[in-house]
Enzyme design. Structure first.
Site, PDB file in Angstrom:
ATOM      1  N   TYR A  30      -5.394   6.465  -9.196  1.00  0.00           N
ATOM      2  CA  TYR A  30      -6.590   5.692  -8.857  1.00  0.00           C
ATOM      3  C   TYR A  30      -7.793   6.177  -9.656  1.00  0.00           C
ATOM      4  O   TYR A  30      -8.638   5.374 -10.074  1.00  0.00           O
ATOM      5  CB  TYR A  30      -6.881   5.789  -7.356  1.00  0.00           C
ATOM      6  CG  TYR A  30      -5.957   4.952  -6.508  1.00  0.00           C
ATOM      7  CD1 TYR A  30      -6.299   3.664  -6.133  1.00  0.00           C
ATOM      8  CD2 TYR A  30      -4.721   5.455  -6.101  1.00  0.00           C
ATOM      9  CE1 TYR A  30      -5.436   2.892  -5.369  1.00  0.00           C
ATOM     10  CE2 TYR A  30      -3.853   4.691  -5.350  1.00  0.00           C
ATOM     11  CZ  TYR A  30      -4.218   3.406  -4.985  1.00  0.00           C
ATOM     12  OH  TYR A  30      -3.358   2.637  -4.237  1.00  0.00           O
ATOM     13  N   CYS A  84       0.827  -1.210   0.000  1.00  0.00           N
ATOM     14  CA  CYS A  84       0.000   0.000   0.000  1.00  0.00           C
ATOM     15  C   CYS A  84       0.861   1.261   0.000  1.00  0.00           C
ATOM     16  O   CYS A  84       1.697   1.429   0.898  1.00  0.00           O
ATOM     17  CB  CYS A  84      -0.907  -0.026   1.230  1.00  0.00           C
ATOM     18  SG  CYS A  84      -1.802   1.515   1.518  1.00  0.00           S
TER      19      CYS A  84
END
Length: 353
Positions: free
Chosen positions: A182, A51
């Site tokens: 994203y 992450c």
């Protein structure tokens, strides 16, 4: 980073975090609402190397030398729709918190916790409950609230004189780059994707130009701004270029931006916290709505990360008046099989300029 299905017409990140803070109010000072005291050994930082938001906290914790006062639990790179899990630990249970999934700590804080189960998260070990998962504030507080526990020679990653400029740069980097990839990857319509793509590469061009004449984003040494940008750059060619369709060009096809990324990668705390296997495993295996087969690509070749970068000619010093951190603790080292540049001492093998 949270889990679940992301694809929608225009991707919007849920930023409703547990906003409590761990602060140093000084001896005898009372804590305000939503405040917890800085205490060595009381809290556990829960992360996943895959992450980018969690990777920030790993880097800052290491640069500041907080390993002995803030322990770290590491989740595996994949998860289901329910929670990140401690599948890397013996028996699949975190050895300090005694739980198999970080969701359990969220539930102890708020039964039926209604939002995404995210990392990074800081857990209060005595009660087993999450204190905060506000990743942006977390690293700033490591710099400003945990000063009494910084190692000797720790850099000032959020110097007061530069905070206004750092905050301005961080806002643009977050909206257009960190979150911009994203928005490209999880766009549900062509128009949403086209808009996100244009915004992303406009920002990357701006960064490439900015970094042509300066070694670091703000000032003459490393700051919070460099940490925040690096974790997206480290994932760009491996994931975002193909998986998220951010494919106008690779990071390695930018001039200044690619040299800057290599400079950071070979700086202690950056490349030695980068796990390419976990990164690719997470994105390609978990995001089945955009990669239904779950196939993880073999490439790209990461050998280029050690190519000479020549950034020293721009001046500056990564740690200012401070010093680099030593090797990471043995139990926190990236597996050399996951990053071929990491040696048995946990450090990037060589820095070739």
């Amino acid at each position: 980073m949270t889990q679940g299905s992301y694809v929608e017409p225009s991707y919007e990140r849920d930023t409703r975090y547990l906003g409590d803070r761990i602060v140093d109010r000084g001896p005898g000072s009372a804590m305000g609402e939503g405040e917890w005291p800085v205490e060595a050994g009381r809290y556990r930082l829960v992360v996943a190397r895959a992450c980018p938001w969690a990777n920030r906290t790993i880097i800052v914790r290491r640069l500041l030398g907080l390993e002995d006062v803030l322990s770290m639990g590491i989740c595996g790179p994949t998860h289901d729709a329910d929670s990140w899990t401690f599948d890397l630990d013996p028996g699949g249970v975190d050895p300090v918190l005694g739980i198999p999934r970080i969701k359990d700590a969220y539930e102890r804080r708020q039964p039926g916790y209604p939002r995404g189960i995210t990392v990074p998260a800081i857990v209060d070990v005595p009660t087993g409950q999450v204190v905060t998962n506000d990743f942006a504030q977390m690293t700033l507080d490591f710099s400003t609230q945990w000063r009494a526990h910084h190692r000797e020679g720790a850099p000032d990653l959020y110097p007061e004189a530069l905070r206004e400029e750092i905050d301005l740069v961080n806002r643009r980097v977050y909206t257009e780059v960190n979150n911009g990839v994203y928005r490209c990857g999880f766009a549900g319509t062509q128009s949403a994707y086209d808009d996100a793509y244009e915004r992303l590469f406009t920002a990357l061009d701006w960064l490439d130009e900015r970094l042509t004449t300066r070694r670091y984003l703000v000032g003459e040494s490393l700051t919070e701004a460099d940490v925040r940008l690096f974790t997206t750059l480290a994932r760009f060619d491996a994931v975002y270029h193909g998986h998220f369709k951010c494919n106008r060009q690779k990071l390695s096809e930018f001039d200044a931006l690619w040299a800057y990324a290599r400079d950071l990668f070979t700086t202690p705390g950056f490349g030695d916290t980068t796990d390419f296997v976990h990164i690719k495993s997470h994105y390609y295996e978990v995001h089945r709505d955009i990669n239904p087969t779950g196939i993880v690509p073999a490439g790209p070749d990461v050998a280029g990360w050690l190519e000479p970068h020549g950034r020293e000619s721009l001046g500056g010093n990564p740690f200012g008046d401070g010093t680099p951190p030593g090797p990471p603790p043995e139990g926190e080292r990236v597996d050399p099989a996951h990053n071929p540049h990491v040696g048995p001492d946990g450090l990037v093998r060589s820095v070739r300029g």
